[in-house]
Design a protein around this motif. Structure first.
Motif, PDB file in Angstrom:
ATOM      1  N   ASN A 151      -6.676  -0.861  -1.923  1.00 54.21           N
ATOM      2  CA  ASN A 151      -7.966  -0.170  -1.790  1.00 54.21           C
ATOM      3  C   ASN A 151      -8.335  -0.167  -0.306  1.00 54.21           C
ATOM      4  N   LEU A 152      -8.127   0.960   0.365  1.00 54.68           N
ATOM      5  CA  LEU A 152      -8.314   1.007   1.815  1.00 54.68           C
ATOM      6  C   LEU A 152      -9.770   0.906   2.231  1.00 54.68           C
ATOM      7  N   GLU A 153     -10.667   1.524   1.474  1.00 58.26           N
ATOM      8  CA  GLU A 153     -12.080   1.444   1.847  1.00 58.26           C
ATOM      9  C   GLU A 153     -12.599   0.019   1.711  1.00 58.26           C
ATOM     10  N   HIS A 208       0.838  -1.205   0.000  1.00 51.43           N
ATOM     11  CA  HIS A 208       0.000   0.000   0.000  1.00 51.43           C
ATOM     12  C   HIS A 208       0.870   1.251   0.000  1.00 51.43           C
ATOM     13  N   LEU A 209       1.865   1.293   0.881  1.00 47.09           N
ATOM     14  CA  LEU A 209       2.726   2.473   0.982  1.00 47.09           C
ATOM     15  C   LEU A 209       3.555   2.669  -0.281  1.00 47.09           C
ATOM     16  N   ASN A 243     -10.432  -3.044  13.674  1.00 44.39           N
ATOM     17  CA  ASN A 243     -10.226  -2.812  12.251  1.00 44.39           C
ATOM     18  C   ASN A 243      -8.910  -2.067  12.068  1.00 44.39           C
ATOM     19  N   ASN A 244      -7.949  -2.705  11.401  1.00 45.55           N
ATOM     20  CA  ASN A 244      -6.623  -2.120  11.224  1.00 45.55           C
ATOM     21  C   ASN A 244      -6.666  -0.843  10.391  1.00 45.55           C
ATOM     22  N   VAL A 245      -7.515  -0.821   9.378  1.00 48.35           N
ATOM     23  CA  VAL A 245      -7.575   0.354   8.513  1.00 48.35           C
ATOM     24  C   VAL A 245      -8.106   1.550   9.293  1.00 48.35           C
ATOM     25  N   SER A 246      -9.158   1.336  10.109  1.00 47.77           N
ATOM     26  CA  SER A 246      -9.679   2.424  10.938  1.00 47.77           C
ATOM     27  C   SER A 246      -8.616   2.933  11.904  1.00 47.77           C
ATOM     28  N   ALA A 259      -5.243   8.694   0.916  1.00 53.01           N
ATOM     29  CA  ALA A 259      -4.328   7.618   1.308  1.00 53.01           C
ATOM     30  C   ALA A 259      -4.480   6.337   0.502  1.00 53.01           C
ATOM     31  N   SER A 260      -5.579   6.174  -0.212  1.00 50.88           N
ATOM     32  CA  SER A 260      -5.853   4.913  -0.893  1.00 50.88           C
ATOM     33  C   SER A 260      -5.399   4.951  -2.352  1.00 50.88           C
TER      34      SER A 260
END
Length: 263
Positions: free
Chosen positions: A152-154, A116-117, A167-170, A187-188
């Motif tokens: 895709n973060l969402e 992701h990064l 939730n890791n993303v939250s 961020a996504s």
């Protein structure tokens, strides 16, 4: 193996460091920046990706295995983690003062959350502006290799929300997609397409951590937007086969890297 290895600090915080490796007796050495995964959580560190770094050095690349502030550390998450990876990549300019690096051939390789990064960094090279990050990526990027990246973060937030208490993303972005919609957009990587940087997406069909569908959805959108993207997949490979230097899917990834570097 005959190579140089040393730890360098790119910032003053505890996790703002990296391990640099380079073959000895080399010139104009291409660089692979490696970013480990672990869902951005502090209990996972850069040791995870060391075997790939050592394999890459054997193949003739310098590697810069970067650590960064993560969930559970002061400053980890939004926006500290993002600022850290920009600063880590920019630190290559300082390494070049002492080592024969070819900064026209820099590839960012990330696994899982590190994928992701890596993809997000490509978006920073295009914008050339600081906005909410307060710092700018100055180092050019030749390509991105995303190994089961959380692209895709969402969508990953939705997947993690099914039957889980955390939730890791939250935690990473400081809220849900409704509570922090601007952050999800910034961020996504999926929201930032097209990136206009060469991307190789690698994902195993037996991945139980980050579903293959996440990468396939990202790939389809990138193709639709005429972005420069390739896909490597193997139905037998799981999440961690991608960072096993003896796996067949890693050999395919290494071949793609070689083609990119030599192009």
């Amino acid at each position: 193996m005959d190579f140089f290895q040393s730890k360098f600090l790119y910032g003053k915080k505890q996790s703002q460091f990296g391990i640099f490796r380079m073959p000895r007796n080399t010139t104009n050495c291409p660089v692979v920046v490696t970013i480990h995964g672990g869902f951005w959580k502090a209990e996972y560190g850069l040791e995870e990706i060391v075997p790939l770094d050592e394999d890459l050095v054997r193949r003739g690349y310098a590697t810069w295995n970067v650590e960064y502030r993560r969930i559970g550390e002061n400053g980890g998450g939004w926006p500290g983690t993002f600022s850290d990876v920009i600063d880590a990549v920019n630190y290559l300019a300082f390494l070049k003062e002492d080592f024969p690096l070819d900064l026209s051939r820099v590839v960012i390789l990330g696994h899982s959350a590190g994928g992701h990064l890596a993809l997000w960094l490509a978006s920073r090279w295009n914008t050339k502006q600081a906005d909410q990050m307060e710092n700018v990526l100055h180092t050019s990027i030749k390509a991105i290799i995303s190994l089961a990246g959380v692209s895709n973060l969402e969508e990953m937030w939705r997947i993690e929300s099914k039957g889980k208490t955390s939730n890791n993303v939250s935690s990473f972005l400081g809220g849900t997609p409704e509570e922090a919609s601007d952050r999800y957009h910034l961020a996504s990587p999926y929201e930032l397409l097209p990136l206009h940087v060469r991307q190789i997406l690698v994902h195993g069909g037996s991945d139980q951590e980050v579903p293959l569908d996440l990468t396939l959805g990202y790939y389809k959108k990138a193709i639709r937007l005429a972005d420069d993207v390739g896909l490597i997949s193997d139905s037998r490979s799981d999440h961690f086969d991608l960072i096993d230097p003896f796996s067949s899917i890693w050999l395919s990834s290494a071949d793609s890297l070689k083609n990119i570097i030599n192009s």
